[in-house]
Design an enzyme around this catalytic site. Structure first.
Site, PDB file in Angstrom:
ATOM      1  N   HIS A  99     -63.273   1.878-108.428  1.00 20.25           N
ATOM      2  CA  HIS A  99     -63.033   3.134-109.144  1.00 20.25           C
ATOM      3  C   HIS A  99     -63.408   4.295-108.215  1.00 20.25           C
ATOM      4  CE1 HIS A  99     -62.211   1.266-113.015  1.00 20.25           C
ATOM      5  NE2 HIS A  99     -63.280   0.506-112.865  1.00 20.25           N
ATOM      6  N   HIS A 109     -57.500  -3.303-108.139  1.00 20.55           N
ATOM      7  CA  HIS A 109     -58.097  -4.557-108.598  1.00 20.55           C
ATOM      8  C   HIS A 109     -57.506  -5.689-107.772  1.00 20.55           C
ATOM      9  CE1 HIS A 109     -57.235  -8.234-111.052  1.00 20.55           C
ATOM     10  NE2 HIS A 109     -58.548  -8.217-111.158  1.00 20.55           N
ATOM     11  N   HIS A 148     -46.536  -2.458-102.345  1.00 21.66           N
ATOM     12  CA  HIS A 148     -45.633  -3.565-102.640  1.00 21.66           C
ATOM     13  C   HIS A 148     -45.098  -4.224-101.366  1.00 21.66           C
ATOM     14  CE1 HIS A 148     -45.215  -3.789-107.018  1.00 21.66           C
ATOM     15  NE2 HIS A 148     -45.604  -2.532-106.993  1.00 21.66           N
ATOM     16  N   HIS A 178     -50.697  -2.752-127.029  1.00 26.04           N
ATOM     17  CA  HIS A 178     -50.976  -1.813-128.117  1.00 26.04           C
ATOM     18  C   HIS A 178     -50.620  -0.374-127.745  1.00 26.04           C
ATOM     19  CE1 HIS A 178     -54.544  -1.733-125.573  1.00 26.04           C
ATOM     20  NE2 HIS A 178     -54.931  -0.613-126.139  1.00 26.04           N
ATOM     21  N   GLY A 261     -69.886 -18.633-121.231  1.00 26.43           N
ATOM     22  CA  GLY A 261     -71.296 -18.335-121.025  1.00 26.43           C
ATOM     23  C   GLY A 261     -71.582 -17.717-119.683  1.00 26.43           C
TER      24      GLY A 261
END
Length: 305
Positions: A99, A109, A148, A178, A261
């Protein structure tokens, strides 16, 4: 060609990749260094998480190595592969999120990983996965094309059909259903990959990992000194909210880590240090902010192929 996966070779590569990426990003930052946090997982395995916070260029960057194992797979890993449910497993990988401070430098990322079920059995089930993607706030076509082009260079030696396939996989995966919008300009994404046999599939994964810095560093170098003000910073913090939404709602790696976990601090290192949400906000038509939506947040053949 090796019939069985070489776990130690994969682990050694990933540890070296983490070292090289941290060194390259710290050099590009010029003012910060990565803190090293080694940890163990009570249920099996561990890793080392490296965080650069408050740097000259990187407001927050995390590069994490993990190698974890268990006696029974979590639902997120075996839902589509019932034949490995209940089997012992190992997973290892390097995952990173950067970031930047300057809104003109895109967030990036990358992840490369290896998974094996029943590793001590006669016929272990294994695969590689990974890729990298770019999330600009103020887009530049030359940056997207370079990103790319480097992505294509990473996988083209293994077959000229892989880049279009992995690009499409990235466009489809990093999509906020969403919001009905992509997270950024895409790149590469592949999973469950073993079709070339272990040696060549491992070489493909290494090539993707090795091409992350050549894809990202030139973009950072071009944009890190770009002048910006409060308006650009506000838009950056608003758009970072989308990053948080994707990672907490849709990202399979986050889900796997939490269900198995894993170490919460390392799993959530991908979240930005600051972000904002605004109710029902949209950019003014014709503004630089609107250009992100109109030009860059749409699947596109950036290489004109």
């Amino acid at each position: 060609m090796s019939a069985l996966p070489d776990l130690s070779a994969v682990r050694n590569y990933l540890l070296d990749l983490q070292d090289r990426i941290c060194a390259g990003l710290a050099a590009e930052d010029g003012g910060g260094s990565f803190l090293n946090d080694e940890w163990t997982r009570p249920a099996g395995g561990g890793g080392r998480t490296r965080i650069l916070a408050g740097g000259a260029v990187m407001e927050k960057g995390g590069v994490a190595f993990s190698h974890v194992h268990g006696d029974q797979l979590p639902p997120s890993a075996s839902a589509h592969r019932p034949e490995i449910a209940g089997k012992p497993w190992q997973a290892m990988g390097v995952s990173l999120v950067i970031h930047p401070r300057n809104p003109y430098v895109p967030t990036s990322h990358a992840n490369v990983r290896f998974f094996v079920a029943d590793p001590e059995g006669a016929n272990p089930v294994w695969w590689f996965g990974g890729g990298f993607d770019l999330t600009p706030f103020y887009g530049f076509e030359e940056d997207a094309i370079h990103w790319h082009q480097t992505a294509r260079d990473a996988v083209e030696p293994f077959g000229d059909r892989l880049y279009p396939r992995f690009k499409q996989g990235c466009d489809e995966y990093f999509y906020l259903k969403h919001r009905r919008e992509p997270r950024g300009v895409g790149g590469l994404f592949f999973d469950d990959f073993n079709e070339l046999g272990f040696e060549s599939s491992f070489a493909l994964m290494r090539s993707v990992g090795d091409h992350y810095l050549p894809a990202y560093q030139p973009i950072v170098a071009r944009r890190k000194d770009h002048a910006y003000g409060e308006r650009e910073r506000d838009f950056q913090l608003y758009r970072r909210g989308r990053y948080v939404e994707f990672n907490l709602v849709w990202d399979r790696g986050t889900l796997f880590g939490l269900q198995s976990g894993g170490r919460t601090e390392s799993i959530l290192m991908s979240l930005p240090p600051l972000t904002t949400w605004k109710y029902d906000w949209s950019p003014a038509p014709g503004s630089p902010e609107a250009a992100l939506y109109d030009t860059f947040l749409k699947p596109r053949d950036w290489l004109g192929s």
